[in-house]
Design a protein around this motif. Structure first.
Motif, PDB file in Angstrom:
ATOM      1  N   ILE A  82     -11.741   1.409  -6.593  1.00  0.00           N
ATOM      2  CA  ILE A  82     -10.597   1.839  -5.809  1.00  0.00           C
ATOM      3  C   ILE A  82     -10.950   3.172  -5.163  1.00  0.00           C
ATOM      4  N   GLN A 113      -9.224   8.238  -2.235  1.00  0.00           N
ATOM      5  CA  GLN A 113      -8.025   8.578  -1.490  1.00  0.00           C
ATOM      6  C   GLN A 113      -6.821   7.781  -1.997  1.00  0.00           C
ATOM      7  N   ALA A 114      -7.089   6.521  -2.387  1.00  0.00           N
ATOM      8  CA  ALA A 114      -6.003   5.684  -2.888  1.00  0.00           C
ATOM      9  C   ALA A 114      -5.503   6.213  -4.224  1.00  0.00           C
ATOM     10  N   ARG A 167      -3.360   9.131  -3.650  1.00  0.00           N
ATOM     11  CA  ARG A 167      -2.017   8.735  -3.235  1.00  0.00           C
ATOM     12  C   ARG A 167      -1.222   8.174  -4.412  1.00  0.00           C
ATOM     13  N   PHE A 221      -4.406  -5.335  -4.705  1.00  0.00           N
ATOM     14  CA  PHE A 221      -5.723  -4.804  -4.323  1.00  0.00           C
ATOM     15  C   PHE A 221      -6.822  -5.808  -4.661  1.00  0.00           C
ATOM     16  N   GLU A 276      -6.324  -4.403  -0.233  1.00  0.00           N
ATOM     17  CA  GLU A 276      -5.467  -3.368   0.318  1.00  0.00           C
ATOM     18  C   GLU A 276      -4.881  -2.507  -0.795  1.00  0.00           C
ATOM     19  N   THR A 277      -4.729  -1.217  -0.489  1.00  0.00           N
ATOM     20  CA  THR A 277      -4.155  -0.301  -1.482  1.00  0.00           C
ATOM     21  C   THR A 277      -2.931   0.412  -0.930  1.00  0.00           C
ATOM     22  N   ASP A 278      -2.178  -0.298  -0.106  1.00  0.00           N
ATOM     23  CA  ASP A 278      -0.974   0.289   0.457  1.00  0.00           C
ATOM     24  C   ASP A 278       0.039   0.532  -0.656  1.00  0.00           C
TER      25      ASP A 278
END
Length: 606
Positions: free
Chosen positions: A501, A504-505, A508, A528, A533-535
């Motif tokens: 991961i 930056q994720a 956040r 993920f 995706e790591t939104d």
């Protein structure tokens, strides 16, 4: 008395009320002269003497000498009459001739000594047999004394009084022993009575603690049961204050004992007493608890629970304390914090109630089915009950019944469950026999139960009976330093340790407040692994940002109808985003699952 005197037509005879027959040769007063009735009545005292002799001369001599001594006098001239008398009365002492016409005295004594209720009666043999072998036979038969004929009546009376006194002392000692044993057996403490260090009596608990049977302890020096420092420690100990010593069991194992000393009156003597408790397991648990606390202070996990933050270490300690007890537990915390995982951790760490872990979602229990689901039902209890059906309590016997969302139980349900908590029993629907609830209750809630009590939504007695031990699980936002550990654990469990991961994720992740707590974090990680995706805008935020994309409702609707239509579409959108996970959708929508299910039933298929 065993003999009643009858005077009829100037003629005296005896009537034996034990043999139910009149006899003149049994004790012929025509040979002895008419008796004075007052003298006969004076023999009606507590002590009963049975004289067995077939010679009238000896009987007359003894009767004349004893009639003023305050004894009841029973007489028999053969063995058969002896046993008939014993069917109705038990004498205190027996004077027994050896040479009788039917059964000799030795045989009579042997038979009497085999009967538990008469074996302790002193038997004094009276006989003309002077051979030492005959005397030995008398004592082997159970005789207490042996008098040869011709005898002196004063000597016989003295022997009677001696053996009556000895018999009384034996009875008193036996009564004292029985009383001591009854008291000693009623306690779990080991009791050792000793005379200057030599053991005089012990109770079964002392046998169990030492590993020695009673016969091996009697007469043994107490110092042999303890380590060398025992005597010094004992000398320094105040009787009112317990001391700890090391005990040496028969098998050589060492135990930790707590000892109190005292003085007791035993067998008319003032002797020393030790009251002993085996605290080996207590000491072991104290050491184990200390070791556990030290390990928890350095640990990053407890069971399947993950976290090294200070708040989680406190949780670990509380869970360990809960596991050491058998009391009910309430686990509080927001949705998604891991309350069921905490309950399973308590179950896995406990020494008792280890047979089953049954989880029940209280929000899904219908009022009408509460009793049959919790208590089970018997065949024929209602239409369709074609066989016995175990309930949650039956399924969790010897284990843990986990009541998730306990706050969803209505007061009527709480009252029914309260009896189980208080009385530890329940009755299946249609049953007549109560069953023991050998179950430990662990409950969980994401609501403030005390507030519910104040609002009248939860019974106060139910709350206090349930809330014995409380464990608070902190939300993820108060322990963000645990997020990297949780991510690592999730990836390990899902076999995805090679997936990385981005930093930056993770940054956040640690800035986000995670309203859905650990469950929301794991769902983000699942997305993920599935999409890369790591939104983490959060489902609620994402949903709000996409409100404009929801198809507008048609015109010319009333406000309430328009609100319902928007609510239906919005619920459908959130459930779709959660891939059909109703509990997750309820968390995002800010409602409990029961409310969500009611909405779904209202709007039909979404």
């Amino acid at each position: 008395m065993s003999m009643l005197v009858a005077i009829c037509c100037g003629k005296s005879f005896f009537y034996c009320r034990y043999c139910h027959e009149k006899t003149e040769n049994f004790f012929d007063f025509r040979k002895f002269g008419s008796p004075d009735i007052s003298e006969i009545m004076r023999t009606n005292k507590k002590i009963t003497v049975l004289i067995v002799d077939d010679e009238m001369t000896g009987l007359r001599l003894l009767f004349e000498h004893f009639k003023g001594s305050g004894f009841k006098i029973l007489v028999a001239e053969n063995g058969q009459r002896v046993f008939k008398i014993f069917e109705r009365v038990i004498p205190d002492i027996i004077l027994l001739d050896v040479m009788l016409p039917d059964i000799d005295g030795f045989e009579i004594c042997c038979r009497l000594k085999k009967k538990p209720d008469v074996k302790d009666i002193p038997v004094i043999f009276m006989t003309g047999l002077t051979d030492p072998i005959d005397k030995l036979k008398g004592f082997e038969a159970g005789g207490a004394d042996y008098i040869t004929k011709p005898f002196d009546c004063e000597e016989v009376l003295a022997r009677i009084q001696l053996h009556l006194n000895l018999s009384k002392l034996r009875q008193e000692l036996q009564h004292e022993r029985d009383r001591f044993r009854a008291l000693a057996q009623a306690t779990s403490e080991g009791i050792v009575i000793h005379d200057r260090g030599m053991i005089a009596e012990v109770n079964p608990a002392a046998e169990s603690i030492s590993g020695y049977p009673r016969e091996e302890l009697m007469g043994r020096n107490i110092s042999e049961l303890f380590a060398k420092e025992f005597c010094r420690t004992l000398a320094e100990t105040n009787g009112n204050k317990p001391c700890e010593v090391r005990g040496i069991r028969k098998d050589g194992n060492v135990s930790v004992l707590e000892i109190r000393t005292g003085t007791v009156r035993y067998q008319d003597q003032s002797l020393k007493m030790l009251a002993i408790r085996d605290i080996t397991r207590k000491k072991f648990l104290e050491h184990e608890n200390f070791t556990l606390r030290k390990s928890l202070s350095r640990s990053e996990r407890l069971g399947e629970m993950i976290g090294k933050s200070a708040v989680m270490k406190k949780v670990y300690e509380n869970l360990a304390l809960a596991a050491a007890s058998d009391e009910t537990v309430v686990i509080c915390g927001e949705t998604g914090t891991g309350k069921e995982l905490a309950a399973r951790t308590v179950f896995q760490m406990s020494a008792n109630y280890t047979k089953a872990f049954v989880a029940v979602n209280c929000a899904a229990v219908l009022d009408s089915l509460f009793e049959s689901q919790f208590f089970g039902y018997c065949k024929g209890a209602f239409t369709g009950a074609v066989r016995d059906m175990p309930g949650f309590l039956d399924q969790s016997q010897g284990g843990v019944l986990f009541l998730d969302e306990i706050a969803e139980l209505k007061p009527e349900m709480q009252a029914k469950l309260l009896r189980v908590l208080q009385d530890r029993d329940y009755t299946p629907v249609g049953g007549v026999v109560s069953r023991v609830a050998d179950v430990r209750i662990i409950a969980a809630s994401n609501k403030d139960l005390r507030k519910m009590v104040h609002e009248g939504k939860m019974r106060e007695d139910f709350f206090h009976r349930l809330n014995v031990i409380t464990v608070e699980i902190p939300p993820l936002r108060s322990r963000k330093e645990d997020i990297p550990l949780l991510i690592e654990q999730f990836l390990t469990i899902n076999g995805s340790t090679l997936r990385i991961i981005p930093d930056q994720a993770i940054a956040r992740f640690q800035q986000y407040n995670w309203p859905g707590n650990v469950r929301e974090l794991f769902n983000v990680l699942r997305r993920f692994l599935a999409t890369g995706e790591t939104d983490i805008g959060g489902y609620p935020t994402a949903a709000r940002s996409e409100l404009s994309e929801i198809n507008p409702v048609q015109d010319h609707l009333t406000l309430s109808r328009a609100v319902e239509e928007f609510e239906r579409r919005y619920i459908a959108r959130v459930i779709s985003q959660c891939q059909g996970q109703k509990k997750q959708a309820a968390d995002i929508l800010g409602v409990d699952r029961k409310t969500l299910y009611n909405k779904l039933n209202k709007y039909g298929k979404i």
